[in-house]
Design an enzyme around this catalytic site. Structure first.
Site, PDB file in Angstrom:
ATOM      1  N   MET A  25       0.844  -1.198   0.000  1.00  0.00           N
ATOM      2  CA  MET A  25       0.000   0.000   0.000  1.00  0.00           C
ATOM      3  C   MET A  25       0.881   1.250   0.000  1.00  0.00           C
ATOM      4  O   MET A  25       0.420   2.339   0.354  1.00  0.00           O
ATOM      5  CB  MET A  25      -0.920   0.014   1.218  1.00  0.00           C
ATOM      6  CG  MET A  25      -1.907  -1.143   1.202  1.00  0.00           C
ATOM      7  SD  MET A  25      -3.477  -0.764   2.009  1.00  0.00           S
ATOM      8  CE  MET A  25      -2.916  -0.302   3.622  1.00  0.00           C
TER       9      MET A  25
ATOM     10  N   HIS B  74       9.312  -3.410   3.473  1.00  0.00           N
ATOM     11  CA  HIS B  74       8.889  -3.620   2.081  1.00  0.00           C
ATOM     12  C   HIS B  74      10.115  -3.860   1.192  1.00  0.00           C
ATOM     13  O   HIS B  74      10.100  -4.711   0.307  1.00  0.00           O
ATOM     14  CB  HIS B  74       8.151  -2.394   1.547  1.00  0.00           C
ATOM     15  CG  HIS B  74       6.885  -2.063   2.266  1.00  0.00           C
ATOM     16  ND1 HIS B  74       6.782  -0.987   3.117  1.00  0.00           N
ATOM     17  CD2 HIS B  74       5.680  -2.663   2.275  1.00  0.00           C
ATOM     18  CE1 HIS B  74       5.544  -0.927   3.596  1.00  0.00           C
ATOM     19  NE2 HIS B  74       4.854  -1.938   3.115  1.00  0.00           N
TER      20      HIS B  74
ATOM     21  N   ASP C  69       2.303  -8.950   9.416  1.00  0.00           N
ATOM     22  CA  ASP C  69       0.846  -9.072   9.389  1.00  0.00           C
ATOM     23  C   ASP C  69       0.520 -10.562   9.396  1.00  0.00           C
ATOM     24  O   ASP C  69       0.169 -11.146   8.363  1.00  0.00           O
ATOM     25  CB  ASP C  69       0.289  -8.378   8.151  1.00  0.00           C
ATOM     26  CG  ASP C  69       0.508  -6.875   8.225  1.00  0.00           C
ATOM     27  OD1 ASP C  69      -0.046  -6.240   9.132  1.00  0.00           O
ATOM     28  OD2 ASP C  69       1.273  -6.351   7.397  1.00  0.00           O
TER      29      ASP C  69
ATOM     30  N   GLN D 235      -2.926 -11.717   8.318  1.00  0.00           N
ATOM     31  CA  GLN D 235      -3.102 -11.455   6.886  1.00  0.00           C
ATOM     32  C   GLN D 235      -2.471 -12.554   6.038  1.00  0.00           C
ATOM     33  O   GLN D 235      -3.100 -13.092   5.119  1.00  0.00           O
ATOM     34  CB  GLN D 235      -2.490 -10.100   6.534  1.00  0.00           C
ATOM     35  CG  GLN D 235      -2.356  -9.852   5.036  1.00  0.00           C
ATOM     36  CD  GLN D 235      -1.936  -8.446   4.705  1.00  0.00           C
ATOM     37  OE1 GLN D 235      -2.745  -7.539   4.758  1.00  0.00           O
ATOM     38  NE2 GLN D 235      -0.686  -8.242   4.330  1.00  0.00           N
TER      39      GLN D 235
ATOM     40  N   VAL E  88      11.005  -7.134   9.801  1.00  0.00           N
ATOM     41  CA  VAL E  88      12.185  -6.253   9.901  1.00  0.00           C
ATOM     42  C   VAL E  88      11.922  -5.294  11.066  1.00  0.00           C
ATOM     43  O   VAL E  88      10.833  -4.720  11.180  1.00  0.00           O
ATOM     44  CB  VAL E  88      12.416  -5.481   8.588  1.00  0.00           C
ATOM     45  CG1 VAL E  88      13.615  -4.546   8.720  1.00  0.00           C
ATOM     46  CG2 VAL E  88      12.628  -6.461   7.431  1.00  0.00           C
TER      47      VAL E  88
HETATM   48  O1  PAF Z   1      -0.100  -5.552   3.721  1.00  0.00           O
HETATM   49  C1  PAF Z   1      -0.491  -4.654   2.939  1.00  0.00           C
HETATM   50  O2  PAF Z   1       0.197  -3.694   2.648  1.00  0.00           O
HETATM   51  C2  PAF Z   1      -1.873  -4.755   2.327  1.00  0.00           C
HETATM   52  O3  PAF Z   1      -2.780  -5.323   3.228  1.00  0.00           O
HETATM   53  C3  PAF Z   1      -1.884  -5.536   0.995  1.00  0.00           C
HETATM   54  C4  PAF Z   1      -1.489  -6.972   1.177  1.00  0.00           C
HETATM   55  C5  PAF Z   1      -0.951  -4.863   0.006  1.00  0.00           C
HETATM   56  C6  PAF Z   1      -3.300  -5.504   0.406  1.00  0.00           C
HETATM   57  O4  PAF Z   1      -3.741  -4.213   0.192  1.00  0.00           O
END
Ligand code: PAF
Length: 285
Positions: A30, A37, A150, A153, A176
């Site tokens: 996002m 990331h 997450d 998730q 991290v």
């Molecule tokens: O973890 C994230 O940044 C978001 O939940 C994702 C997996 C990109 C979905 O929008």
């Protein structure tokens, strides 16, 4: 590095990559990219001939009272990180490109999304699985990379991939952390110094559970009380939950297991923070 904003452009870019390269990795984000990331991009670049990153603040995973409009969108800095880390294509769509007028289909993974984060954010995970299913369909990558940070998730996404026989595999990469132990998150920029100090109770509680585990303690109640002792001592933290849970079902555990996940979440000021640690040898399904 190519930046595309529409699905046809993305498909064309990916098929061009496919014609010359053998494997494609995908990192959905996002934006507001940080070293966490970047490490996902690094993993993908190391494993594949080409890497696609998506940057899309997905409205479907925000409840009306959440921070969708104020969610950071530092486009130039984000694209630089993608470029510096070797991404070949970035998909940077507008909302109407992902959710055109008349969009009706959502993906719901039963049960796994109702506890923990799902209890605090009831519509959140349907928004996540829906956008990830769409992005997987758009990109058609071999492997997609998600952070362990997450935890719930990634559990839901792996379940969705298994249940719907999606061809993209999921790889989960380590959390991290900053040198003080704080797990990196795009939301950390909202924290004042005092809030950050309070938020550190989350990682400290996980460290305490890890230390007990390393000494051979396996009783979930004992691991929990080690965490609670630290969390309860931090007045700046409004605790949402702390749990020792099964690594796949995320059900709270009452008996010792060879591998468990310690999960913790809470609010400091107006910012919600989550963190976790897997204790024991974990091989995601
Ligand atoms: O973890 C994230 O940044 C978001 O939940 C994702 C997996 C990109 C979905 O929008």
């Amino acid at each position: 590095m190519l930046v595309v904003e529409t699905v046809p452009e993305l498909r064309q870019a990916v098929s061009q990559l496919r014609s010359t390269r053998r494997s494609i990795g995908f990192v959905p984000t996002m934006g507001a990219l940080h070293a966490g990331h970047a490490s996902l991009i690094d993993h993908s670049v190391a494993d594949h001939h080409a890497t696609v990153v998506s940057i899309f603040v997905n409205p479907l995973q925000f409840a009306p009272h959440e921070d969708l409009t104020k969610y950071p969108r530092p486009r130039t800095a984000d694209l630089k990180i993608c470029d510096d880390h070797g991404a070949e294509v970035v998909y940077y769509p507008a909302v109407h490109d992902v959710y055109p007028t008349g969009f009706r289909t959502t993906v719901h993974v039963a049960e796994l999304g109702t506890r923990w984060e799902g209890a605090a954010r009831p519509t959140h995970f349907d928004g996540v699985t829906t956008v990830v299913a769409k992005l997987f369909g758009m990109v058609g990558a071999d492997i997609a990379y998600f952070g362990q940070k997450d935890f719930q998730q990634q559990t839901l996404i792996r379940q969705m991939v298994r249940d719907l026989n999606m061809p993209t595999q999921v790889k989960v990469c380590p959390i991290v952390r900053d040198p003080d132990g704080m797990a990196l998150s795009s939301r950390n920029i909202y924290l004042s110094n005092a809030e950050r100090a309070s938020g550190l109770a989350l990682s400290k509680s996980l460290l305490a559970a890890q230390q007990h585990w390393n000494q051979g303690d396996r009783d979930p109640a004992l691991l929990m009380s080690a965490m609670q002792a630290i969390l309860a001592a931090e007045p700046g933290l409004e605790l949402s939950y702390a749990s020792i849970a099964d690594v796949e079902t995320l059900e709270p555990l009452t008996s010792p297991q060879p591998v468990v996940v310690a999960m913790v979440a809470g609010r400091v000021g107006t910012t919600r923070l989550i963190d976790n640690a897997v204790l024991g040898p974990w091989q995601p399904l």
